[in-house]
Write an enzyme that holds these catalytic residues in place. Structure first.
Site, short mmCIF file in Angstrom:
data_model
loop_
_atom_site.label_atom_id
_atom_site.label_comp_id
_atom_site.label_asym_id
_atom_site.label_seq_id
_atom_site.Cartn_x
_atom_site.Cartn_y
_atom_site.Cartn_z
CE LYS A 178 -2.03 2.85 3.03
NZ LYS A 178 -2.07 4.02 2.32
CD GLU A 253 13.85 1.28 8.65
OE1 GLU A 253 14.29 2.30 9.36
OE2 GLU A 253 14.04 0.25 8.69
CB CYS A 287 12.80 9.93 7.38
SG CYS A 287 13.75 8.83 6.36
CD GLU A 389 9.10 13.03 11.86
OE1 GLU A 389 8.13 12.70 11.89
OE2 GLU A 389 10.05 12.66 11.12
P1 NDP Z 1 2.02 8.07 8.01
O1 NDP Z 1 2.52 7.16 9.33
O2 NDP Z 1 1.05 8.63 8.30
O3 NDP Z 1 1.90 7.02 7.06
C1 NDP Z 1 2.76 6.33 6.18
C2 NDP Z 1 1.95 4.89 5.75
O4 NDP Z 1 1.00 4.40 6.77
C3 NDP Z 1 0.90 5.51 4.62
O5 NDP Z 1 0.69 4.55 3.45
C4 NDP Z 1 -0.48 5.45 5.40
O6 NDP Z 1 -1.67 5.81 4.62
C5 NDP Z 1 -0.37 4.39 6.26
N1 NDP Z 1 -1.22 4.17 7.35
C6 NDP Z 1 -1.81 5.26 8.12
N2 NDP Z 1 -2.45 4.79 9.09
C7 NDP Z 1 -2.56 3.46 9.15
C8 NDP Z 1 -2.93 2.27 10.00
N3 NDP Z 1 -3.78 2.39 11.08
N4 NDP Z 1 -2.33 1.26 9.88
C9 NDP Z 1 -1.83 0.95 8.65
N5 NDP Z 1 -1.28 1.69 7.82
C10 NDP Z 1 -1.62 2.98 8.10
O7 NDP Z 1 3.38 8.76 7.66
P2 NDP Z 1 3.41 9.76 6.54
O8 NDP Z 1 3.05 9.28 5.19
O9 NDP Z 1 2.78 11.04 6.94
O10 NDP Z 1 5.05 9.99 6.35
C11 NDP Z 1 5.83 10.69 7.07
C12 NDP Z 1 6.60 10.03 8.15
O11 NDP Z 1 7.31 9.07 7.83
C13 NDP Z 1 7.46 10.94 8.87
O12 NDP Z 1 7.31 10.80 10.29
C14 NDP Z 1 8.81 10.45 8.58
O13 NDP Z 1 9.75 10.66 9.57
C15 NDP Z 1 8.61 8.83 8.39
N6 NDP Z 1 9.28 8.37 7.60
C16 NDP Z 1 10.54 7.64 7.86
C17 NDP Z 1 11.52 6.87 7.40
C18 NDP Z 1 12.59 5.91 7.72
O14 NDP Z 1 13.12 5.18 7.16
N7 NDP Z 1 12.75 5.92 9.17
C19 NDP Z 1 11.71 7.44 5.76
C20 NDP Z 1 10.63 8.33 5.51
C21 NDP Z 1 9.57 8.71 6.27
P3 NDP Z 1 -2.35 6.99 4.34
O15 NDP Z 1 -1.38 7.76 3.38
O16 NDP Z 1 -3.48 6.68 3.52
O17 NDP Z 1 -2.64 7.72 5.68
#
Ligand code: NDP
Length: 485
Positions: A178, A253, A287, A389
């Protein structure tokens, strides 16, 4: 394969592009214009169930397909991504708001590398033998897990999506993936590529939609035995609370608040140039960006002077334009979050040295979501602005006097993803790197990536490591076989 305006994105299930079971679609926005430009399936657990059924069937064959044959298909996918680099970069830029130049240089080439790297890594993946003198021989089988779930965020859409999918497929698993609902387009284009590359039906299934619906259906499905997730810490916690009691393998991550530690003896010009990138690349939505900048006192004033001048020179503009350094923020909601943190910084006593506002563009981008690159000073290391963050083009700068002091500041957050250290003192570089609480340290550099190295964070930045053998171990189960001699 360029995407028509008002495309209706489809799910990719059992080798076909299909409508969501509900027949419902969500709006997909172009951040640079603030307008809806396409639609994505509002899928639910029925779509996930169909994907799992397809994957279950496909696994019977894919898990028995030789590594060499899997490798050929993954290489073919890499070639097709490369052949369509310009279209994919354009789509990524429209969908996410990032400069198209950046997508061409970083995002899409890295998606190619992800597939190439794991297509070849799997050919060299080996396991151990433990011999017990003349008594018995143990050998370890590394077998695919079965069906795995890959959930990725919006900031580096195709880059991070393929960083999970490629090793999962290489190891012989079938995948339910997803992408972020906010940036689904290049994942859709990838499904078309997989069909052209001859990936067998059901081996990769891409289900689009909302996190709480599709993401959570993936997380709780009993036949999906491992979850690889990249995203926010809060979402990671939710996923763990469901998946851990089901004893699923988990790779998380999560967020970061990375320190950029600058000692007075560093190569000043090199540091300035790189710090500008580590602060504002991709609008600060990486990130691994370093939003907390600690500068040793003797060079503090010189740093502030030059860094602020350089920041003011960065062009916030239409992502399609060659000269643009910062494109649009990914969503209106995220733009609001960033501006909230700027106002919080002011309340906490911070001085805005530059930026701090919406960047108002003209023409086709007049309703887009832009934020000026922002530099703030005068905040203590432990205030909320310096602990939480923000994930945008906002950095804080703080002076320090002693090595011990800056290590304490650097380690003070709940996060521990990466850190950057600038010094020409070799011993200090080693000393500080060892004491930083994080998974990745760059000395006199930033974002230099070798795909063989372990990638991931400590504390609330996550659990487990991606990259190289680490991720191939994650996506396989080891089984010990003992033979008595
Ligand atoms: P989110 O946690 O909001 O979303 C990440 C993914 O999870 C999306 O596909 C989202 O879908 C999905 N999701 C949301 N809620 C649920 C749930 N309850 N169960 C399962 N899946 C779910 O993160 P963001 O997309 O806002 O990304 C930004 C974040 O990602 C920042 O905190 C950043 O630091 C982190 N990040 C970490 C990295 C690493 O390598 N450590 C690298 C890049 C980013 P939907 O979009 O539909 O909400």
């Amino acid at each position: 394969m360029s995407q028509e305006m008002d495309t209706y994105i489809k799910n990719y299930v059992n080798g076909e592009l299909i409508e969501p079971a509900s027949g419902n679609y969500l709006d997909n926005f172009e951040p640079a214009t603030g307008k809806v430009y396409s639609h994505l399936p509002d899928s639910d657990e029925k779509d996930v169930e169909a994907a799992v059924q397809a994957a279950e069937k496909a696994f019977e064959t894919w898990s028995m397909t030789s590594a060499a044959d899997r490798s050929k298909i993954l290489n073919k996918i890499a070639d097709l991504i490369e052949n369509n680099l310009d279209d994919l970069a354009l789509a990524e830029s429209i969908d996410n708001g990032k400069p198209v130049k950046l997508a061409k240089k970083v995002d899409i080439p890295r998606a190619v590398s992800n597939f190439r790297f794991f297509a070849t890594a799997i050919l060299h993946f080996a396991s151990e033998t433990h011999e017990m003198d003349n008594f018995a021989l143990n050998f370890t089988l590394r077998q695919p897990i079965g069906i795995v779930g890959c959930i990725s965020p919006w900031n580096l859409p195709l880059y991070l999506f393929t960083w999970k999918i490629a090793p999962a497929l290489a190891a012989g698993n079938c995948v339910i993936a997803k992408p972020s609902e906010i940036t689904p387009m290049t994942a859709y284009m990838l499904s078309e590529i997989c069909m052209k590359a001859g990936l067998p039906n059901g081996v990769l299934n891409i289900v689009h939609g909302l996190g709480p619906k599709v993401g959570s259906a993936i997380t709780k499905h009993e036949k999906i035995r491992a979850i690889s997730f990249t995203g926010g810490t809060k979402t990671g916690r939710e996923i763990s609370s469901v998946a851990a009691p089901m004893f699923k393998k988990l790779s998380l991550e999560l967020g970061g608040k990375n320190p950029n530690i600058i000692f007075a003896d560093c190569n000043f010009d090199e540091m300035l140039k790189t710090t500008l990138n580590s602060s504002f690349s991709n609008q600060g939505e990486i990130c691994l960006c370093g939003p907390r900048i600690f500068i040793e006192k003797p060079i503090y004033d010189a740093f502030v002077d030059k860094f602020v001048k350089m920041t003011k020179g960065l062009i916030v503009g239409d992502p399609m334009e060659e000269r643009t350094k910062l494109g649009a923020i990914v969503s209106r909601e995220h733009q609001k979050k960033i501006l909230y943190y700027v106002s919080l910084a002011k309340e906490e006593g911070g001085e805005i040295l530059c930026g701090g506002n919406i960047s108002q563009l003209n023409g086709r981008c007049k309703d887009g979501w832009f934020v000026e690159p922002t530099v703030i000073q005068g905040l203590p290391y432990d205030c909320r602005t310096n602990q939480e963050e923000i994930f945008g083009p906002v950095v804080t700068i703080m002076p320090f006097e002693a090595e011990e002091e800056v290590i304490k500041y650097a380690n003070s957050t709940e996060y521990g993803l990466s850190a950057t250290v600038w010094t020409d003192n070799l011993q200090r570089a080693h000393r500080v790197a060892r004491r930083l609480q994080c998974g990745i340290v760059w000395i006199n550099s930033w974002l230099v990536r070798d795909l063989r190295t372990p990638f991931g964070g400590v504390k609330n930045s996550g659990v487990g490591r991606e990259g190289g053998w680490e991720v191939l171990k994650f996506f396989t189960e080891s089984k010990n076989v003992t033979i008595k001699l």
